[in-house]
Design a protein around this motif. Structure first.
Motif, short mmCIF file in Angstrom:
data_model
loop_
_atom_site.label_atom_id
_atom_site.label_comp_id
_atom_site.label_asym_id
_atom_site.label_seq_id
_atom_site.Cartn_x
_atom_site.Cartn_y
_atom_site.Cartn_z
N HIS B 29 -62.05 36.46 115.36
CA HIS B 29 -62.34 36.31 116.69
C HIS B 29 -62.84 37.62 117.53
CE1 HIS B 29 -60.17 32.18 117.22
NE2 HIS B 29 -61.34 31.97 116.28
N ASP B 30 -63.66 37.39 118.33
CA ASP B 30 -64.20 38.80 118.89
C ASP B 30 -63.14 39.11 120.09
OD1 ASP B 30 -67.60 37.82 118.75
OD2 ASP B 30 -66.72 39.35 117.69
N THR B 31 -62.62 38.11 120.96
CA THR B 31 -62.30 38.15 122.05
C THR B 31 -60.58 38.06 121.67
OG1 THR B 31 -63.83 37.56 123.51
CG2 THR B 31 -61.89 37.86 124.48
N ASP B 54 -63.08 47.66 123.48
CA ASP B 54 -63.09 47.13 124.71
C ASP B 54 -61.89 46.98 125.27
OD1 ASP B 54 -63.76 44.47 126.26
OD2 ASP B 54 -65.07 46.08 126.77
N LEU B 55 -61.69 47.38 126.68
CA LEU B 55 -60.70 46.61 127.39
C LEU B 55 -60.96 46.30 128.78
CD1 LEU B 55 -58.08 49.42 126.57
CD2 LEU B 55 -57.91 47.12 125.80
N SER B 67 -54.96 48.72 123.75
CA SER B 67 -55.32 49.24 122.85
C SER B 67 -56.11 48.48 121.86
CB SER B 67 -54.68 50.28 122.02
OG SER B 67 -55.44 50.99 121.08
N ARG B 68 -57.47 48.41 121.50
CA ARG B 68 -57.79 47.59 120.39
C ARG B 68 -58.96 48.54 119.57
NH1 ARG B 68 -61.12 42.41 120.88
NH2 ARG B 68 -60.94 41.70 118.90
N SER B 73 -56.82 43.71 115.66
CA SER B 73 -55.40 43.97 116.21
C SER B 73 -55.75 44.28 117.60
CB SER B 73 -54.84 45.13 115.40
OG SER B 73 -55.61 46.28 115.39
N PHE B 74 -54.60 43.95 118.43
CA PHE B 74 -54.67 44.19 119.93
C PHE B 74 -53.21 44.69 120.23
CE2 PHE B 74 -56.36 44.60 123.78
CZ PHE B 74 -56.20 43.52 124.84
N SER B 75 -53.04 45.64 120.82
CA SER B 75 -51.48 46.21 121.08
C SER B 75 -51.26 46.23 122.64
CB SER B 75 -51.10 47.55 120.48
OG SER B 75 -52.08 48.48 120.74
#
Lengths: 114, 115
Positions: B29-31, B54-55, B67-68, B73-75
């Motif tokens: 997925h993109d988002t 992007d954020l 952070s992406r 992954s997305f932290s």
């Protein structure tokens, strides 16, 4: 900006009885509408969603919801609840411009009595 | 099907400490999203990201960084943990189509405990 109101923080229903969980939204156009369910110690799972067409939409496990534009409502219903339906139910709305944000209601905790 | 994996399930830290939660998805997925869940307050959006690097700030971004670095992954970092921030943090990813909007898929959540 859109918003969602779930007026009942907690609903108690006897097993086998029918159920309605209320949801009202605020949005100027026709939104995307969703119901999610959260079982204990789990994330949210999609129950059903609506954008257009038949205003009564069917979901998993016998749940359905009806979009009533004149009332800005999207109430969730089930004809006969089971003890395994005990969970927290969230109504959510997003706008129709390809926006990435969902706005959630505060949730309704459903308690099933034996 | 895919899965969202959040680590750790429980994160215990001291007041003032910087703490990081991680989220991985294999849906492609993109988002991706981070929500905070407090009892009786529903879900509140902290940050989201519509693509790698992007954020976008949500309604509750103050006191958090995100952070992406990769699509998968997305932290989320709590910059200075406070006891009133103890909550469950939910990661999600989504796919959008014009017929049904954004459908989110959630992880099981990470509980933050501040001592």
């Amino acid at each position: 900006a859109q918003s969602v109101t779930q007026p009942d923080a907690r609903v108690t229903v006897s097993e086998g009885a029918s159920l309605q969980l209320r949801c009202k939204y605020s949005y100027s156009g026709t939104p995307y509408l969703f119901w999610y369910v959260q079982y204990p110690r789990q994330g949210l799972q999609l129950l059903l969603k609506y954008y257009s067409g038949d205003p009564v939409v069917q979901g998993v496990n016998g749940f359905e919801a009806e979009f009533i534009k004149s009332n800005s409502s999207f109430h969730l219903r089930k004809a006969s609840v089971h003890w395994s339906d005990s969970a927290v139910y969230f109504c959510a709305v997003s706008d129709t411009e390809g926006a990435d944000r969902l706005t959630f209601g505060k949730g309704t905790q459903l308690i099933i009595q034996p | 099907g895919g899965i969202i994996t959040q680590t750790p399930k429980f994160l215990i830290g001291q007041e003032g400490q910087k703490l990081t939660l991680k989220c991985q998805q294999n849906f492609n997925h993109d988002t991706m999203y981070w929500y905070r869940q407090d009892s009786g307050k529903g879900l509140r959006l902290i940050y989201y990201s519509i693509t790698e690097n992007d954020l976008q700030k949500g309604d509750l971004s103050e006191g958090y960084d995100a952070s992406r670095e990769k699509k998968s992954s997305f932290s989320l970092t709590v910059t200075s943990a406070q006891k009133n921030e103890m909550a469950v943090f939910l990661c999600a990813s989504s796919i959008w189509d014009r017929y049904s909007g954004n459908t989110l898929y959630f992880g099981e959540g990470s509980r933050l405990i501040v001592v």
